[in-house]
Scaffold this active site. Structure first.
Site, mmCIF file in Angstrom:
data_model
loop_
_atom_site.group_PDB
_atom_site.id
_atom_site.type_symbol
_atom_site.label_atom_id
_atom_site.label_comp_id
_atom_site.label_asym_id
_atom_site.label_seq_id
_atom_site.Cartn_x
_atom_site.Cartn_y
_atom_site.Cartn_z
ATOM 1 N N LYS A 68 0.851 -1.244 0.026
ATOM 2 C CA LYS A 68 0.229 0.162 0.057
ATOM 3 C C LYS A 68 0.994 1.311 0.023
ATOM 4 O O LYS A 68 0.640 2.279 -0.493
ATOM 5 C CB LYS A 68 -0.924 0.134 1.336
ATOM 6 C CG LYS A 68 -1.450 1.321 1.589
ATOM 7 C CD LYS A 68 -2.292 1.353 2.798
ATOM 8 C CE LYS A 68 -1.407 1.644 4.034
ATOM 9 N NZ LYS A 68 -1.281 2.899 4.329
ATOM 10 N N ASN A 69 1.981 1.470 0.857
ATOM 11 C CA ASN A 69 2.671 2.359 1.000
ATOM 12 C C ASN A 69 3.819 2.746 -0.240
ATOM 13 O O ASN A 69 4.246 3.602 -0.294
ATOM 14 C CB ASN A 69 3.514 2.286 2.269
ATOM 15 C CG ASN A 69 2.336 2.500 3.643
ATOM 16 O OD1 ASN A 69 1.227 2.843 3.238
ATOM 17 N ND2 ASN A 69 3.113 2.515 4.580
ATOM 18 N N ARG A 76 -4.478 11.066 4.734
ATOM 19 C CA ARG A 76 -3.556 11.889 4.777
ATOM 20 C C ARG A 76 -2.462 11.679 3.620
ATOM 21 O O ARG A 76 -1.670 12.491 3.292
ATOM 22 C CB ARG A 76 -2.808 11.559 6.447
ATOM 23 C CG ARG A 76 -1.565 12.317 6.305
ATOM 24 C CD ARG A 76 -1.078 11.883 7.574
ATOM 25 N NE ARG A 76 0.391 12.101 7.667
ATOM 26 C CZ ARG A 76 1.195 13.142 7.128
ATOM 27 N NH1 ARG A 76 0.301 13.831 6.422
ATOM 28 N NH2 ARG A 76 2.348 13.352 7.132
ATOM 29 N N CYS A 124 -4.154 12.506 12.978
ATOM 30 C CA CYS A 124 -4.873 11.264 13.086
ATOM 31 C C CYS A 124 -4.677 10.612 14.560
ATOM 32 O O CYS A 124 -3.978 11.161 15.280
ATOM 33 C CB CYS A 124 -4.554 10.362 12.123
ATOM 34 S SG CYS A 124 -2.926 9.967 12.152
ATOM 35 N N ARG A 136 0.233 15.432 12.410
ATOM 36 C CA ARG A 136 0.777 14.667 11.157
ATOM 37 C C ARG A 136 1.321 16.174 10.367
ATOM 38 O O ARG A 136 0.678 16.322 9.419
ATOM 39 C CB ARG A 136 -0.125 13.747 10.244
ATOM 40 C CG ARG A 136 -0.694 12.588 11.185
ATOM 41 C CD ARG A 136 0.412 11.506 11.390
ATOM 42 N NE ARG A 136 1.021 11.053 10.376
ATOM 43 C CZ ARG A 136 0.688 9.929 9.676
ATOM 44 N NH1 ARG A 136 -0.624 9.366 9.930
ATOM 45 N NH2 ARG A 136 1.430 9.428 8.937
ATOM 46 N N PRO A 137 2.345 16.664 10.838
ATOM 47 C CA PRO A 137 2.757 18.019 10.185
ATOM 48 C C PRO A 137 3.390 17.678 8.892
ATOM 49 O O PRO A 137 3.534 16.551 8.359
ATOM 50 C CB PRO A 137 3.927 18.386 11.187
ATOM 51 C CG PRO A 137 4.433 17.190 11.890
ATOM 52 C CD PRO A 137 3.331 16.287 11.861
ATOM 53 N N VAL A 138 3.265 18.772 8.087
ATOM 54 C CA VAL A 138 3.928 18.618 6.789
ATOM 55 C C VAL A 138 5.001 19.776 6.523
ATOM 56 O O VAL A 138 5.385 20.100 5.305
ATOM 57 C CB VAL A 138 2.859 18.950 5.396
ATOM 58 C CG1 VAL A 138 2.076 17.559 5.604
ATOM 59 C CG2 VAL A 138 2.309 20.206 5.926
ATOM 60 N N ASP A 139 5.547 20.298 7.578
ATOM 61 C CA ASP A 139 6.535 21.322 7.475
ATOM 62 C C ASP A 139 7.810 20.805 6.576
ATOM 63 O O ASP A 139 8.436 21.717 5.931
ATOM 64 C CB ASP A 139 6.903 22.080 8.862
ATOM 65 C CG ASP A 139 7.467 20.889 9.731
ATOM 66 O OD1 ASP A 139 6.592 19.754 9.827
ATOM 67 O OD2 ASP A 139 8.705 20.834 10.131
ATOM 68 N N LEU A 140 8.143 19.665 6.816
ATOM 69 C CA LEU A 140 9.276 19.406 6.153
ATOM 70 C C LEU A 140 8.950 19.224 4.427
ATOM 71 O O LEU A 140 9.901 19.563 3.658
ATOM 72 C CB LEU A 140 9.731 18.095 6.558
ATOM 73 C CG LEU A 140 10.293 17.983 8.059
ATOM 74 C CD1 LEU A 140 10.574 16.593 8.561
ATOM 75 C CD2 LEU A 140 11.422 18.735 8.104
ATOM 76 N N ASP A 146 5.367 0.895 11.959
ATOM 77 C CA ASP A 146 4.088 0.315 11.490
ATOM 78 C C ASP A 146 3.943 -1.066 11.897
ATOM 79 O O ASP A 146 2.885 -1.873 11.788
ATOM 80 C CB ASP A 146 3.706 0.248 9.925
ATOM 81 C CG ASP A 146 3.733 1.870 9.472
ATOM 82 O OD1 ASP A 146 3.768 1.897 8.160
ATOM 83 O OD2 ASP A 146 3.653 2.483 10.379
ATOM 84 N N ILE A 151 9.132 7.488 16.567
ATOM 85 C CA ILE A 151 8.580 8.219 15.498
ATOM 86 C C ILE A 151 6.970 8.778 15.624
ATOM 87 O O ILE A 151 6.810 9.916 15.365
ATOM 88 C CB ILE A 151 8.423 7.338 14.254
ATOM 89 C CG1 ILE A 151 9.826 6.857 13.848
ATOM 90 C CG2 ILE A 151 7.835 7.800 13.002
ATOM 91 C CD1 ILE A 151 10.256 5.946 12.916
ATOM 92 N N ARG A 210 -8.695 -0.284 5.117
ATOM 93 C CA ARG A 210 -7.604 0.879 4.504
ATOM 94 C C ARG A 210 -6.561 0.254 3.928
ATOM 95 O O ARG A 210 -6.010 0.696 2.948
ATOM 96 C CB ARG A 210 -7.493 2.007 5.510
ATOM 97 C CG ARG A 210 -8.566 3.237 5.839
ATOM 98 C CD ARG A 210 -7.928 3.946 6.507
ATOM 99 N NE ARG A 210 -6.670 4.553 5.865
ATOM 100 C CZ ARG A 210 -5.510 4.851 6.920
ATOM 101 N NH1 ARG A 210 -5.637 4.987 8.072
ATOM 102 N NH2 ARG A 210 -4.462 5.301 6.206
#
Ligand code: EPZ
Length: 423
Positions: A22-23, A91, A115, A120-124, A310, A332, A402
């Protein structure tokens, strides 16, 4: 909404095929937006996350045909605005931002919600894309990111965050850099096999990417990409999840279509606990035999090739009935312990404190009605149900659907006693 009833006490045996990752599928499907030619992507698992991504590509103007695990995509002309509601629900759809920006010069993508496993930041992601010359603004819950008039320019960028590298952030910057003028260097890149699979897909289309799978990735900008047929790598987390099932109640469970090279840290913990893990010579099939006298272990999650975050919930289910004390620390996602409260309803002896779970193995769990919360926590509850006395009912099964393709059918194939019922 479906729920799964898991009757404890069955012994697992036999074999199943592990699905495609999936990933790996999600960023590869997003990367198709970079190309206006026909693409064939094989072994994409039929799970709701990949279905969401297909819907997003459709709504961006792409043509997508799916027949079982094979997806044919042709993104002749696309728009720059991703559908707000769909992106919010998953996400991982943030990984359309890089390809949209590179292909159209702009991307309008909803800010991903948090979640249950944490913020779940997206700054990077934004730091990396801005290093290529993009400018960012926020409006109505959307990120609006725009390339400069002359297009994106290659740059050096370090993507390390306080919790280590970012997988989808690395994907986004790598995809955006494919058409950036000049050379882009990503330092502190994520080295997951799924990042490498994405780079292999892009290179097969004509991109010039070196170093994927290491902490330093170098991308030479090019002007266009061509057709390709690509088969997605096996899902190492699904494989690890079924290995955990075998370690709890198995007497020789074989998983086909795995990739031993991606499973180092996962294999090691099973062996430390005393379980037997035997691969065939080509490393694409593995058989797991439960230990006669399993022992506990200590896990600290880390970016690949470290122990995957995971997999920590699934291993907590193994430790719940493994004699002795086991320790699970998630560096993490320090809040990723929703499964522990539910397992305690089943009699597990777990204390969670400051990003660490201390698990004291008990003789037996007992069935209870439990609730799924996130993808891997839900899988862990199914594993706990396999060994619990009685019938465990897991509600909100959509969390599992999912990311696990036909999990109930695969468990039935291994002689588990499970049934999916409508709630
Ligand atoms: C990917 O998520 C996976 N999802 C996750 O799997 C996995 O848990 C995660 O990587 C870590 O391995 C997919 O590949 C679709 P990250 P991603 O960016 O890329 C922080 C599953 O169960 N961070 O690598 O979103 C972040 O908060 C899912 O299949 C920032 O600080 O995760 C986290 O602590 C769950 N700023 C750490 O980095 C950013 O801009 C790693 O996150 C981005 C991330």
């Amino acid at each position: 909404m479906d729920k799964l009833i898991v009757h404890g006490g069955a012994t697992l045996r036999g074999s199943i095929n592990i699905s495609g990752s999936k990933n790996a599928s999600l960023p590869i499907l997003a990367a198709s937006l970079l190309c206006d030619q026909e693409l064939i992507i094989r072994r994409v698992p039929d799970v709701s996350d990949t279905n969401y991504m297909v819907q997003i590509i459709n709504s961006l103007g792409g043509e997508v045909e799916r027949s079982s695990g094979t997806i044919r995509i042709c993104n002749k002309s696309i728009i720059d605005t991703a559908p707000y509601d769909l992106v919010r629900r998953m996400r991982a759809s943030i990984c359309v931002m890089g390809p949209l920006l590179a292909r159209t010069g702009r991307a309008i993508v909803s800010l991903p919600g948090g979640c249950v496993i944490g913020d779940r930041p997206v700054d990077l992601h934004l730091k990396g894309l801005e290093a290529l010359g993009a400018t960012t603004e926020f409006e109505g819950g959307n990120i609006i990111i725009t390339a400069p008039k002359g297009g994106l320019k290659g740059a050096e960028v370090n993507l390390r965050g306080t919790h280590g590298p970012t997988v989808l952030g690395t994907d986004n910057v790598m995809m955006a850099a494919v058409f950036a003028e000049g050379t882009t260097v990503i330092e502190s890149a994520a080295a997951e096999p799924e990042v490498e699979d994405l780079a292999n897909f892009l290179n097969a289309m004509g991109a010039k990417i070196e170093g994927a799978g290491t902490r330093r990735i170098v991308i030479q900008g090019i002007t266009s990409l061509g057709s390709v047929e690509h088969t997605v790598i096996p899902d190492r987390i699904e494989a690890g999840t079924f290995m955990a099932a075998a370690a709890i109640v198995g007497e020789g469970v074989t998983l086909h279509r795995v990739c031993r090279a991606h499973m180092g840290a996962i294999n090691e913990i099973f062996e430390v606990c005393g379980h037997r893990v035997e691969y065939n010579t080509t490393g694409d099939s593995v058989t797991v035999y439960r230990a006669e006298n399993p022992v506990g272990a200590e896990i600290t999650t880390a970016p690949y090739p470290g122990y995957p975050t995971d997999m920590q919930a699934q291993m907590t289910a193994v430790f719940a009935t493994t004699p002795g004390i086991s320790v699970v620390k998630d560096t993490i996602f320090p809040q990723r312990f929703m499964h522990c409260a539910e397992m305690k309803r089943m009699g597990a002896d777990i204390r969670v404190d400051n990003g660490t779970a201390i698990v004291k193995g008990v003789k037996e769990l007992s069935a209870a009605p439990v609730m799924a919360s996130d993808l891997r926590a839900s899988a862990a509850l199914v594993l706990a149900g396999l060994t619990a006395r009685g019938a465990t009912t897991i509600s909100r099964l959509y969390h599992i659907d999912r990311g696990y393709e036909n999990i109930d059918e695969k468990l039935l194939q291994l002689h588990a006693r499970v049934e999916r019922v409508k709630e």
